[in-house]
Design a protein around this motif. Structure first.
Motif, mmCIF file in Angstrom:
data_model
loop_
_atom_site.group_PDB
_atom_site.id
_atom_site.type_symbol
_atom_site.label_atom_id
_atom_site.label_comp_id
_atom_site.label_asym_id
_atom_site.label_seq_id
_atom_site.Cartn_x
_atom_site.Cartn_y
_atom_site.Cartn_z
ATOM 1 N N GLY A 128 58.402 53.366 -4.944
ATOM 2 C CA GLY A 128 57.059 53.074 -5.436
ATOM 3 C C GLY A 128 56.978 52.838 -6.926
ATOM 4 O O GLY A 128 55.912 53.010 -7.530
ATOM 5 N N ASP A 162 62.465 60.969 4.794
ATOM 6 C CA ASP A 162 61.032 60.965 5.086
ATOM 7 C C ASP A 162 60.862 60.953 6.598
ATOM 8 O O ASP A 162 61.305 60.009 7.265
ATOM 9 C CB ASP A 162 60.369 59.726 4.476
ATOM 10 N N THR A 211 52.329 53.595 -3.001
ATOM 11 C CA THR A 211 53.206 53.311 -1.863
ATOM 12 C C THR A 211 53.207 54.473 -0.886
ATOM 13 O O THR A 211 53.063 54.278 0.334
ATOM 14 C CB THR A 211 54.640 53.034 -2.353
ATOM 15 N N ARG A 212 53.379 55.673 -1.407
ATOM 16 C CA ARG A 212 53.381 56.844 -0.527
ATOM 17 C C ARG A 212 52.018 57.024 0.144
ATOM 18 O O ARG A 212 51.926 57.329 1.338
ATOM 19 C CB ARG A 212 53.738 58.101 -1.319
ATOM 20 N N LEU A 216 64.691 54.931 -0.985
ATOM 21 C CA LEU A 216 64.232 56.235 -0.512
ATOM 22 C C LEU A 216 65.189 57.290 -1.059
ATOM 23 O O LEU A 216 66.386 57.282 -0.734
ATOM 24 C CB LEU A 216 64.214 56.243 1.018
ATOM 25 N N LEU A 236 51.706 54.431 2.943
ATOM 26 C CA LEU A 236 52.570 54.723 4.085
ATOM 27 C C LEU A 236 52.020 55.860 4.927
ATOM 28 O O LEU A 236 52.089 55.830 6.160
ATOM 29 C CB LEU A 236 53.974 55.077 3.598
ATOM 30 N N HIS A 237 51.475 56.869 4.264
ATOM 31 C CA HIS A 237 51.037 58.078 4.967
ATOM 32 C C HIS A 237 49.523 58.127 5.186
ATOM 33 O O HIS A 237 48.987 59.182 5.513
ATOM 34 C CB HIS A 237 51.501 59.310 4.195
ATOM 35 N N LEU A 284 60.526 51.721 -1.627
ATOM 36 C CA LEU A 284 59.958 52.984 -1.138
ATOM 37 C C LEU A 284 59.793 54.033 -2.228
ATOM 38 O O LEU A 284 58.998 54.964 -2.077
ATOM 39 C CB LEU A 284 60.820 53.522 0.008
ATOM 40 N N GLN A 342 53.947 62.405 -7.579
ATOM 41 C CA GLN A 342 54.203 62.564 -6.144
ATOM 42 C C GLN A 342 53.250 61.745 -5.276
ATOM 43 O O GLN A 342 53.447 61.638 -4.068
ATOM 44 C CB GLN A 342 54.089 64.045 -5.767
ATOM 45 N N ASP A 343 52.215 61.170 -5.865
ATOM 46 C CA ASP A 343 51.187 60.476 -5.074
ATOM 47 C C ASP A 343 51.106 59.015 -5.494
ATOM 48 O O ASP A 343 50.087 58.546 -5.975
ATOM 49 C CB ASP A 343 49.836 61.169 -5.248
ATOM 50 N N THR A 344 52.193 58.286 -5.328
ATOM 51 C CA THR A 344 52.202 56.869 -5.669
ATOM 52 C C THR A 344 51.379 56.082 -4.647
ATOM 53 O O THR A 344 51.186 56.528 -3.514
ATOM 54 C CB THR A 344 53.631 56.321 -5.667
#
Length: 432
Positions: free
Chosen positions: A280, A251, A327-328, A247, A331-332, A278, A323-325
């Motif tokens: 990604g 976050d 993984t992200r 990270l 998670l979100h 994290l 910015q939009d992997t």
């Protein structure tokens, strides 16, 4: 009238090579290998061992499965180590394809002269963590820590809390990893409590650095105490912080998960982390910190053995710019949207005669990140007998078995794969 010779019904080689499944196999395994499997299957049919109609399936059965196979991760574990941890973004995949040929990985096209290797990835990493004076990349997180220990503490002491001497997976233990570098561990404190005075009493002329390790795959609760980076930074020796999960900045979803920027601002001289958690991105070891210290690591002979290839550098740079992997996004993901999507899949199955339910569940970060954090989610439930045929189907679908039911959590399944998941479920033979 006698039946025509069945050998006349054996499919032609060119017809079979044009078959979609065999054509895909030829793309991955090579046309020569697929053609050999076809010829062997045709010969079996002519000998009467199989029917002419079974030639295609026999040829496919004789071919190895692609390695590795792409799977649909419906386990609810975002960073599943057995599934390769972070899924890469489309932009990162494009970067990998572009890097597969000759690239300017170590060449300045303007001057035609040799340039800093992987400068695009290193510049992107430095921009993502401006608190770092310099950055470097090696081939995995453990390698980053090994390089630091070898360059800074070979033949010297590393001071570390007993509560942070973790096992990092597959039987690899942090004390053994560090001892392999020629460093000596000086353990301080106890399993559950370590104080600043414990560290101070252990530091001397033989101290290479103080190591702070995030115990990323377990949580100790109750009568505990630990020393923060800001206090360790007052001890007058280098402080190396292994945050593990990669990270880069705080976050709010993971308030207890350490990040590189915060550790550096708190006074860490060096931070090590993984790239395929994290962040990604691809498997990589990240080193961020004091410019003179990082340069010392970069110039150490071991750094050459731990160097990353052009594909990793390309993937890392693309990940840092994206910015939009996946993984992200996983998670979100909005639980309400996940529920709606799962209910649509249930309704489609019902329309086709299938039966499934939608239930609330909890997803986890995985990959040794954010232990104890649960993400509200929803899952499609099927009988447990679906687990094996889905796992070995096309595409393979991995779920989670709990209380005699198979749970399929769509959090990590791309939305454009819903049709494939629907078809895979319908392909499982019924009870009758």
């Amino acid at each position: 009238m006698r039946d025509a010779d069945p050998r006349r019904r054996v499919p032609r080689t060119d017809t079979l090579l044009a078959d979609p499944r065999l054509a895909v196999a030829a793309d991955t395994l090579g046309r020569r290998r697929v053609k050999a499997a076809i010829l062997a299957a045709q010969a079996r049919a002519r000998r009467g061992e199989i029917t002419p109609e079974g030639v295609r399936d026999a040829a496919l059965a004789d071919l190895p499965a692609p390695a590795p196979q792409a799977v649909l991760n419906a386990t609810g574990v975002v960073l599943h180590t057995n599934l390769g941890r972070a899924a890469l973004s489309a932009a990162t995949v494009d970067a990998l394809v572009a890097a597969a040929g000759h690239t300017d990985v170590e060449l300045d096209l303007t001057t035609g002269l040799r340039a800093r290797r992987g400068r695009a990835a290193l510049d992107a990493l430095a921009a993502a963590v401006p608190d770092a004076g310099a950055v470097h990349v090696v081939n995995n997180g453990a390698a980053a820590l090994v390089l630091a220990a070898t360059a800074l503490a070979a033949g010297r002491q590393i001071v570390v809390s007993r509560g942070e001497l973790v096992e990092i997976g597959d039987g690899f233990r942090l004390p053994d990893l560090l001892a392999s570098t020629g460093a000596r561990l000086r353990e301080v404190g106890t399993t559950n409590r370590t104080t600043l005075a414990d560290y101070a009493a252990a530091i001397g002329p033989d101290t290479g650095f103080v190591l702070k390790v995030h115990p990323s795959n377990f949580v100790v609760t109750g009568f505990t105490s630990a020393v923060g980076v800001n206090r360790l930074a007052t001890l007058g020796v280098p402080v190396v912080v292994d945050i593990g999960s990669g990270l880069l900045a705080a976050d709010p979803l993971l308030p207890a998960e350490p990040d590189a920027a915060s550790a550096l601002r708190a006074g860490a001289h060096l931070v090590t982390a993984s790239g395929d958690k994290l962040l990604g991105g691809p498997q990589a070891g990240l080193l961020l910190g004091d410019a003179e210290l990082v340069d010392r690591l970069r110039r150490h002979p071991l750094a050459r053995a731990l160097r990353v290839d052009k594909l990793t550098l390309a993937a890392l740079a693309a990940t840092l710019h994206d910015q939009d992997t996946p993984t992200r996004a996983a998670l979100h993901a909005d639980p309400a949207a996940l529920r709606e999507r799962t209910e649509r899949l249930r309704d489609r199955l019902a329309a086709d005669g299938g039966k499934a339910e939608v239930v609330p569940t909890a997803a986890v970060v995985g990959g040794g990140g954010a232990p104890g954090v649960e993400l509200d989610s929803w899952a499609l439930t099927l009988p447990q007998r679906y687990a094996q045929p889905l796992r070995t189907g096309e595409p393979p679908v991995l779920g989670r078995v709990a209380q005699g039911r198979l749970l399929l959590d769509l959090r990590c399944v791309p939305a454009d794969a819903d049709d494939a998941l629907h078809a895979a479920i319908l392909a499982v033979p019924g009870d009758g």
